[in-house]
Design a protein around this motif. Structure first.
Motif, short mmCIF file in Angstrom:
data_model
loop_
_atom_site.label_atom_id
_atom_site.label_comp_id
_atom_site.label_asym_id
_atom_site.label_seq_id
_atom_site.Cartn_x
_atom_site.Cartn_y
_atom_site.Cartn_z
N ARG A 1 45.21 71.75 108.68
CA ARG A 1 44.26 72.07 108.35
C ARG A 1 42.91 70.26 107.94
NH1 ARG A 1 41.71 77.02 107.64
NH2 ARG A 1 43.76 78.70 107.57
N CYS A 2 43.55 69.84 107.20
CA CYS A 2 42.98 68.63 106.45
C CYS A 2 43.55 67.60 108.23
CB CYS A 2 43.84 68.12 105.51
SG CYS A 2 43.78 68.46 104.64
N LEU B 1 40.02 64.92 108.20
CA LEU B 1 39.50 64.50 106.58
C LEU B 1 41.58 63.87 106.35
CD1 LEU B 1 39.08 67.67 104.75
CD2 LEU B 1 37.44 66.04 104.87
N THR B 2 41.66 63.13 107.20
CA THR B 2 43.28 62.78 107.08
C THR B 2 44.16 62.14 108.61
OG1 THR B 2 45.51 62.00 106.21
CG2 THR B 2 44.49 64.52 106.95
N GLU B 3 44.75 60.92 108.66
CA GLU B 3 45.63 61.05 110.01
C GLU B 3 46.91 60.62 109.66
OE1 GLU B 3 43.68 57.43 111.78
OE2 GLU B 3 42.57 58.13 112.04
N GLU B 4 47.74 61.18 108.72
CA GLU B 4 48.83 61.49 108.54
C GLU B 4 49.23 62.89 109.34
OE1 GLU B 4 50.89 59.37 106.70
OE2 GLU B 4 49.40 58.67 105.43
N ARG C 1 29.87 68.24 97.38
CA ARG C 1 30.20 67.70 98.32
C ARG C 1 31.27 66.06 97.92
NH1 ARG C 1 29.60 69.73 102.92
NH2 ARG C 1 30.34 68.53 104.53
N GLU C 2 31.47 65.45 97.46
CA GLU C 2 32.11 64.15 97.14
C GLU C 2 33.13 65.32 95.77
OE1 GLU C 2 31.60 59.95 94.84
OE2 GLU C 2 30.02 61.20 94.75
N TYR C 3 32.69 65.93 95.13
CA TYR C 3 34.06 66.30 94.68
C TYR C 3 34.92 67.16 95.56
CZ TYR C 3 36.41 68.48 90.19
OH TYR C 3 37.01 68.55 89.38
N TYR C 4 34.24 67.88 96.14
CA TYR C 4 35.96 68.63 96.58
C TYR C 4 35.82 68.01 97.78
CZ TYR C 4 33.10 72.62 94.68
OH TYR C 4 32.07 73.52 93.63
N LEU C 5 35.52 66.70 98.32
CA LEU C 5 36.05 66.25 99.01
C LEU C 5 37.13 65.45 98.48
CD1 LEU C 5 33.50 64.95 102.06
CD2 LEU C 5 35.41 66.92 101.82
N LEU C 6 37.26 64.49 97.49
CA LEU C 6 37.84 63.91 97.05
C LEU C 6 39.25 64.79 96.10
CD1 LEU C 6 35.53 61.38 94.18
CD2 LEU C 6 37.15 61.22 96.31
N MET C 7 38.96 66.30 95.32
CA MET C 7 39.95 66.89 95.27
C MET C 7 40.94 67.08 96.80
SD MET C 7 39.86 68.16 91.75
CE MET C 7 40.69 69.56 92.10
N LEU C 8 40.23 67.75 98.05
CA LEU C 8 40.79 67.78 99.35
C LEU C 8 41.80 66.69 99.64
CD1 LEU C 8 38.30 69.50 101.20
CD2 LEU C 8 40.60 70.95 100.69
N LYS C 9 41.30 65.61 99.24
CA LYS C 9 42.02 64.15 99.34
C LYS C 9 43.11 64.12 98.26
CE LYS C 9 38.80 61.98 102.00
NZ LYS C 9 37.69 60.55 102.11
N TRP D 1 44.84 66.10 96.94
CA TRP D 1 45.49 68.03 97.09
C TRP D 1 46.83 67.43 97.98
CZ3 TRP D 1 47.66 71.67 94.46
CH2 TRP D 1 46.93 71.84 92.78
N LEU D 2 46.30 66.73 99.24
CA LEU D 2 46.60 66.13 100.35
C LEU D 2 47.58 65.29 99.99
CD1 LEU D 2 47.26 66.13 103.44
CD2 LEU D 2 44.89 64.15 103.11
N HIS D 3 47.81 64.37 99.16
CA HIS D 3 48.40 63.43 98.62
C HIS D 3 49.87 63.90 98.32
CE1 HIS D 3 47.29 59.54 99.57
NE2 HIS D 3 45.29 59.73 98.95
N LYS D 4 49.45 65.01 97.07
CA LYS D 4 50.87 66.01 96.54
C LYS D 4 51.28 67.18 97.79
CE LYS D 4 51.30 69.05 93.08
NZ LYS D 4 50.41 69.99 92.03
N ALA D 5 50.97 67.39 98.72
CA ALA D 5 51.20 68.31 99.83
C ALA D 5 52.43 67.20 100.41
CB ALA D 5 50.19 68.17 101.23
N LEU D 6 51.82 66.19 100.98
CA LEU D 6 52.78 64.90 101.37
C LEU D 6 54.34 64.29 100.63
CD1 LEU D 6 50.07 62.65 103.07
CD2 LEU D 6 51.53 64.06 104.35
#
Length: 334
Positions: A110-111, A116-119, A180-188, A190-195
């Motif tokens: 989804r990201c 939101l990412t290229e990973e 919006r800034e806060y939620y986007l930071l949270m998504l990024k 959590w993305l690190h955690k997922a990886l």
């Protein structure tokens, strides 16, 4: 139409509060109370996920900047479900890992979809893969290490920014831009955690599969007691008695078993009168000193022309001339 989003936000916020409570509590993750609250939180998140699907809040044809601020936080749903599922102890571990793997992979997808990412999604190793046999790829290892360091620094930077903005409840009272800034930071974040979590899940799944195959082949059966390593008993204080220690060291009936120390033997000889501590019983050092003093006196007497000493010295020289050294009594020698 207006009632459903409000209800969705309520369900999501309730789940978020329970999750924060679980992260801050001191209960063991395997305790009944912890697992009860964990199950309740997972059920709320699953319900919120179904509501998001029913409302068709997201579309693959839009980017993240096109998603309303009030909805963008719901992209966290699969990440939260993956994290909470990993803490579950009520089901078989392999089932838990399979469910968590689906959630984490869906979150990364989804990201990527919303730019939101290229990973890339970490690939799951194949059970039939051929293990490398040549020398290690040092360049690849170095690149992997650099990527992990970079990811770690980015994660810490994100955590610092999130902490600076404030808590989830505090942000809910702020303006649209801050939220919006806060939620986007949270998504990024959590993305690190997922990886990080996905490779760990792959590794644990591989280990469990290997153990299952061993069980099928009967290789994990209890080994015979004679092949087991001896169980080490805990150390405890003990006192060694002399007789017991001697028996353990020398064995019963050992011909040279010592019965006393040197000090005890010396004291015993003194008590029995076999060793005299009187000056009349000189030791080797004293005897050597007396011999040296006697020779010096003889030399002094000769040098002073003492008649008695001269006659004695001449007589001793004549006797040595007539009796060569080593002659002795040769009568009984073969």
């Amino acid at each position: 139409m207006d009632e459903k989003p409000q209800k969705l936000s309520t369900v999501f916020n309730n789940a978020w509060e329970i999750n924060e409570k679980l992260e801050g509590c001191e209960l063991s993750t395997s305790s009944g109370e912890y697992q009860k609250q964990l199950t309740e939180c997972i059920q709320l998140l699953e319900r919120a996920t179904m509501m998001v699907n029913d409302l068709s809040l997201f579309s693959k044809n839009e980017r993240s900047d096109e998603i309303p601020t009030s909805d963008i936080r719901y992209l966290l749903l699969p990440a939260l479900l993956g994290d909470l599922t990993m803490r579950s102890t009520t089901d078989e571990r392999m089932e838990v890992l399979d469910r968590a793997k689906v959630y984490w992979r869906d979150f990364i997808a989804r990201c990527r979809c919303y730019e939101l990412t290229e990973e890339e999604i970490p690939e799951e190793p194949s059970s039939e893969r051929v293990r490398p046999t040549g020398p290690p790829n040092l360049r690849g290892m170095e690149m992997n290490r650099e990527a992990k360091i970079k990811r770690y620094k980015e994660k810490k930077d994100l955590e610092g920014k999130i902490k600076t903005i404030g808590t989830w409840k505090y942000v809910a009272t702020k303006d649209d831009e801050t939220q919006r800034e806060y939620y986007l930071l949270m998504l990024k974040s959590w993305l690190h955690k997922a990886l990080e979590e996905l490779p760990s899940i792959y590794q644990e799944s591989e280990m469990l599969q290997h153990m299952a195959k061993r069980r099928e082949r009967g290789e994990d059966q209890t080994t015979p007691s004679e092949n087991r390593e001896p169980t080490h008993k805990p150390l405890k204080p003990f006192v060694l008695l002399r007789d017991k220690l001697q028996a353990e060291v020398y064995g019963a009936g050992y011909p040279s078993l010592p019965t006393m120390t040197l000090e005890e033997f010396y004291q015993k000889e003194i008590d029995e009168g076999k060793i005299l501590l009187d000056s009349r019983n000189p030791g080797p050092a004293e005897e050597e000193a007396e011999k040296t003093a006697s020779e010096i006196k003889k030399e002094q007497d000769v040098e002073t022309d003492d008649p008695a000493a001269l006659n004695k010295a001449r007589g001793w020289d004549d006797w040595k001339d007539d009796h060569k050294q080593g002659w002795g009594n040769r009568e009984n020698m073969g």
